[in-house]
Design a protein around this motif. Structure first.
Motif, short mmCIF file in Angstrom:
data_model
loop_
_atom_site.label_atom_id
_atom_site.label_comp_id
_atom_site.label_asym_id
_atom_site.label_seq_id
_atom_site.Cartn_x
_atom_site.Cartn_y
_atom_site.Cartn_z
N GLY A 88 -5.98 -3.51 0.28
CA GLY A 88 -6.02 -2.22 0.96
C GLY A 88 -5.72 -1.10 -0.02
N ILE A 89 -6.04 0.10 0.39
CA ILE A 89 -5.73 1.28 -0.43
C ILE A 89 -4.60 2.02 0.25
CG2 ILE A 89 -6.61 3.45 -1.37
CD1 ILE A 89 -9.41 2.16 -1.39
N ASP A 90 -3.55 2.27 -0.50
CA ASP A 90 -2.37 2.97 0.02
C ASP A 90 -2.61 4.48 -0.10
OD1 ASP A 90 0.14 3.69 0.86
OD2 ASP A 90 1.18 2.98 -0.93
N LYS A 91 -3.22 5.05 0.93
CA LYS A 91 -3.53 6.48 0.93
C LYS A 91 -2.26 7.31 0.75
CE LYS A 91 -7.90 6.50 1.36
NZ LYS A 91 -8.63 6.75 0.15
N ASP A 92 -2.32 8.24 -0.18
CA ASP A 92 -1.20 9.13 -0.49
C ASP A 92 0.06 8.38 -0.95
OD1 ASP A 92 -2.77 11.39 0.21
OD2 ASP A 92 -2.26 11.08 2.32
N GLN A 93 -0.10 7.13 -1.29
CA GLN A 93 0.99 6.28 -1.79
C GLN A 93 2.19 6.24 -0.83
OE1 GLN A 93 1.85 7.33 -5.87
NE2 GLN A 93 -0.19 6.81 -6.54
N GLU A 94 1.91 6.25 0.46
CA GLU A 94 2.98 6.24 1.46
C GLU A 94 3.81 4.96 1.41
OE1 GLU A 94 1.63 7.17 5.41
OE2 GLU A 94 0.48 8.88 4.69
N VAL A 95 3.13 3.81 1.41
CA VAL A 95 3.86 2.53 1.40
C VAL A 95 4.56 2.35 0.06
CG1 VAL A 95 3.65 0.03 1.71
CG2 VAL A 95 2.19 1.57 3.04
N LEU A 96 3.88 2.70 -1.00
CA LEU A 96 4.45 2.63 -2.35
C LEU A 96 5.76 3.42 -2.40
CD1 LEU A 96 2.49 2.35 -5.45
CD2 LEU A 96 3.93 4.35 -5.45
N ASN A 97 5.79 4.60 -1.81
CA ASN A 97 7.01 5.42 -1.80
C ASN A 97 8.09 4.82 -0.90
OD1 ASN A 97 6.03 7.33 -3.62
ND2 ASN A 97 5.05 8.50 -2.01
N ILE A 98 7.70 4.26 0.23
CA ILE A 98 8.68 3.63 1.13
C ILE A 98 9.39 2.47 0.41
CG2 ILE A 98 8.92 2.19 3.21
CD1 ILE A 98 6.70 3.95 4.46
N TYR A 99 8.61 1.73 -0.36
CA TYR A 99 9.16 0.58 -1.09
C TYR A 99 9.81 0.98 -2.41
CZ TYR A 99 7.62 -3.14 2.03
OH TYR A 99 7.49 -3.99 3.09
N GLY A 147 0.80 -21.25 4.82
CA GLY A 147 1.64 -20.21 5.42
C GLY A 147 2.01 -19.08 4.50
N ILE A 148 1.18 -18.83 3.48
CA ILE A 148 1.43 -17.72 2.57
C ILE A 148 0.33 -16.68 2.74
CG2 ILE A 148 1.44 -17.04 0.11
CD1 ILE A 148 4.03 -18.44 0.94
N GLU A 149 0.70 -15.41 2.76
CA GLU A 149 -0.27 -14.32 2.79
C GLU A 149 0.02 -13.38 1.63
OE1 GLU A 149 -3.34 -13.13 3.15
OE2 GLU A 149 -3.15 -13.73 5.26
N LEU A 150 -1.04 -12.88 1.03
CA LEU A 150 -0.92 -11.92 -0.07
C LEU A 150 -1.61 -10.64 0.36
CD1 LEU A 150 -0.49 -10.90 -2.98
CD2 LEU A 150 -2.42 -12.30 -3.69
N LEU A 151 -0.85 -9.55 0.41
CA LEU A 151 -1.38 -8.24 0.76
C LEU A 151 -1.29 -7.36 -0.48
CD1 LEU A 151 0.34 -7.78 4.24
CD2 LEU A 151 -1.93 -8.69 3.76
N ALA A 152 -2.43 -7.01 -1.04
CA ALA A 152 -2.48 -6.22 -2.27
C ALA A 152 -2.76 -4.77 -1.92
CB ALA A 152 -3.57 -6.77 -3.19
N MET A 153 -1.83 -3.89 -2.29
CA MET A 153 -1.93 -2.47 -1.98
C MET A 153 -2.27 -1.69 -3.24
SD MET A 153 -1.27 -2.06 1.27
CE MET A 153 -0.72 -0.39 1.46
N ASN A 154 -3.47 -1.14 -3.28
CA ASN A 154 -3.86 -0.30 -4.41
C ASN A 154 -3.20 1.06 -4.26
OD1 ASN A 154 -5.93 2.03 -5.23
ND2 ASN A 154 -6.01 0.36 -6.71
N ALA A 155 -2.82 1.64 -5.40
CA ALA A 155 -2.07 2.90 -5.42
C ALA A 155 -2.98 4.13 -5.30
CB ALA A 155 -1.22 2.98 -6.68
N ASP A 156 -3.66 4.26 -4.17
CA ASP A 156 -4.42 5.47 -3.80
C ASP A 156 -5.54 5.85 -4.76
OD1 ASP A 156 -5.12 7.61 -2.21
OD2 ASP A 156 -3.63 8.96 -3.04
N GLU A 157 -6.37 4.88 -5.10
CA GLU A 157 -7.55 5.18 -5.90
C GLU A 157 -8.77 5.26 -4.99
OE1 GLU A 157 -7.63 3.29 -9.97
OE2 GLU A 157 -6.19 2.00 -8.95
N SER A 158 -9.90 5.64 -5.56
CA SER A 158 -11.11 5.79 -4.75
C SER A 158 -11.59 4.43 -4.23
CB SER A 158 -12.23 6.44 -5.56
OG SER A 158 -12.80 5.51 -6.46
N LYS A 159 -12.17 4.47 -3.05
CA LYS A 159 -12.70 3.26 -2.43
C LYS A 159 -13.73 2.60 -3.35
CE LYS A 159 -13.96 1.85 2.21
NZ LYS A 159 -14.28 2.31 3.56
N PHE A 160 -14.55 3.40 -4.00
CA PHE A 160 -15.59 2.89 -4.89
C PHE A 160 -14.98 2.08 -6.04
CE2 PHE A 160 -18.09 3.35 -8.78
CZ PHE A 160 -19.28 2.74 -8.38
#
Length: 175
Positions: free
Chosen positions: A124-135, A95-108
């Protein structure tokens, strides 16, 4: 002709006054919510890099969720990824999930990092660091441990150890 010119100038002046008023309101009166231990974790959406599967924090309700913000250039991130990967495998079925958000780097570069480290958790990639800023994340890595009811149980800024990571997971295991 003169009436039209006066009307246009008046409208432009009103738009400017409204824009300035809104700017003052946002900067001086609107309170930014600070995310702290005990806060309800803000919902977000993430598209997994390799599979294209969509994840939302609210969609993981009932699970303990680890939200990790990281970068490919971040040395502490590089050091904690291998043990996070290993320990996640141990707890995924519990029952554990890990969601790793990269800070808006290139997909490559992110795909290459995921491949090099053989990561088996959603990235996932956090485009424009939106989630990073919310948190309110600063610096990287920063990890949020969210209980099954959506409450933030722990915020870890900086690198974790394998033992601390596993003990924090145990705090958010579903009952």
């Amino acid at each position: 002709m003169k009436k039209n010119r006066t009307l246009i100038r008046t409208i432009i002046l009103l738009v400017l006054v409204c824009a300035i008023g809104y700017t003052f309101y946002i900067n001086f009166f609107k309170k930014d919510e600070v995310i702290t231990k005990g806060s309800k974790a803000p919902n977000f959406a993430m598209t997994e890099l390799n599979t294209g599967k969509s994840y939302t924090l609210s969609g993981e309700k009932g699970k303990g969720v680890i939200v990790n913000f990281w970068g490919t250039w971040c040395e502490p991130c590089k050091r904690e990824m291998p043990f996070m990967n290993e320990i996640y495998s141990k707890y995924k079925g519990k029952g554990i999930e890990l969601l790793a958000m990269n800070a808006d780097e290139s997909k490559f570069s992110v795909k290459r990092f995921v491949s090099d480290y053989k990561l088996n958790f959603p990235v996932g990639i956090d485009k424009d660091q939106e989630v990073l800023n919310i948190y309110g994340v600063n610096p990287l890595p920063t990890t949020f441990f969210v209980s099954p009811d959506g409450t933030i149980k722990r915020i870890v800024t900086g690198q974790m150890t394998p033992n601390s990571f596993e003990s924090y997971i145990k705090e958010i295991l579903p009952k």
